[in-house]
Design an enzyme around this catalytic site. Structure first.
Site, mmCIF file in Angstrom:
data_model
loop_
_atom_site.group_PDB
_atom_site.id
_atom_site.type_symbol
_atom_site.label_atom_id
_atom_site.label_comp_id
_atom_site.label_asym_id
_atom_site.label_seq_id
_atom_site.Cartn_x
_atom_site.Cartn_y
_atom_site.Cartn_z
ATOM 1 N N GLY A 96 0.830 -1.204 0.000
ATOM 2 C CA GLY A 96 0.000 0.000 0.000
ATOM 3 C C GLY A 96 0.865 1.254 0.000
ATOM 4 O O GLY A 96 0.512 2.278 -0.577
ATOM 5 N N GLY A 97 2.040 1.149 0.630
ATOM 6 C CA GLY A 97 2.966 2.284 0.666
ATOM 7 C C GLY A 97 3.983 2.252 -0.468
ATOM 8 O O GLY A 97 4.878 3.090 -0.527
ATOM 9 N N GLU A 103 10.676 -4.633 0.566
ATOM 10 C CA GLU A 103 10.114 -5.350 1.725
ATOM 11 C C GLU A 103 10.221 -6.858 1.516
ATOM 12 O O GLU A 103 10.554 -7.606 2.436
ATOM 13 C CB GLU A 103 8.652 -4.947 1.926
ATOM 14 N N LYS A 121 -6.843 -5.231 10.012
ATOM 15 C CA LYS A 121 -6.140 -5.799 8.848
ATOM 16 C C LYS A 121 -6.329 -7.313 8.729
ATOM 17 O O LYS A 121 -5.942 -7.909 7.719
ATOM 18 C CB LYS A 121 -4.636 -5.496 8.935
#
Ligand code: 5RP
Length: 218
Positions: A96-97, A103, A121
């Site tokens: 989302g970022g 990551e 979540k």
């Protein structure tokens, strides 16, 4: 509904996993920002961190946390990062970022992945959150057509360039009943750099915070 107190509670709980003098993998996002701030102000002193994004690098440097290169650290004992969705198998949607590729690299290089998130979540089945896919810019339309063929509704995150110089397509409407298969299938499309499904390498521990405390799933 997402709660900032839940994010803070999960972030604080993750501090308990950090060992003095260790090298830590650090993710990206608002939940991780709380973790970084708490690590600097009340956590054990660490040797340094491998960062998953320029944003986290900047934040950690400002707080005096040394940033290390994954090429010289070897594998890491611990990675702490957030998620956009998790199922009960601790398979995740992330990105989302926009930091999904780094990551996934740092998660893959870490022995233990602690995922921190607010309780909202946790989902029964992944896919309500549009699935981010990082693509090489020239392949964007081609990849979007392939994603349509898989039943998704692709949407270009216009104006966003990732830390790796690439673009992001968010895919809505996917039924993700077999996350590992879908992860492999999307990763195999030429031009895809990374899909934000973390199913092959999900989290090892999920810390879900809410107003009252933290639930831990292993
Ligand atoms: C960034 C991510 C984040 O972990 C994810 O978007 C969750 O962010 P937040 O903690 O702000 O809810 O995958 O690429």
């Amino acid at each position: 509904m997402s709660s900032d107190t839940g994010k803070r509670n999960a972030a604080r709980e993750a501090l308990k996993f950090v060992e003095e003098g260790s090298i830590l993998g650090v993710g990206t996002g608002s939940t991780v920002n709380h973790f970084i701030d708490m690590l600097a102000s009340e956590g054990p002193s660490i040797r340094g961190a491998v960062s998953s994004s320029d944003a986290s690098t900047d934040r950690m440097r400002k707080l005096g946390i040394e940033i290390l290169d994954l090429n010289s650290t070897g594998d890491l004992d611990l990675y702490v990062d957030g998620a956009d969705e998790s199922n009960r198998l601790l398979q995740l949607i992330k990105g989302g970022g926009g930091a999904l590729t780094r990551e996934k690299i740092v998660a893959g290089a870490s022995k233990r992945f602690i995922c921190i998130a607010d309780h909202s979540k946790l989902v029964r089945a992944l896919g309500e959150f549009p699935l981010p896919v990082e693509v090489i810019p020239m392949a964007r339309s081609f990849v979007a057509r392939q994603l349509k063929g898989l039943g998704g509704v692709p949407h270009w995150r216009e104006g966003v360039t990732t830390d790796n110089g690439n673009q992001i397509i968010d895919v809505a409407g996917l039924t993700i009943s077999e996350p590992i298969k879908l992860e492999d299938r999307i990763n195999a499309i030429p031009g895809v750099v990374t899909v934000g499904l973390f199913a092959r390498r999900g989290a090892d521990v999920l810390l879900l915070g809410d107003e009252n405390g933290v639930e831990r799933l292993d």
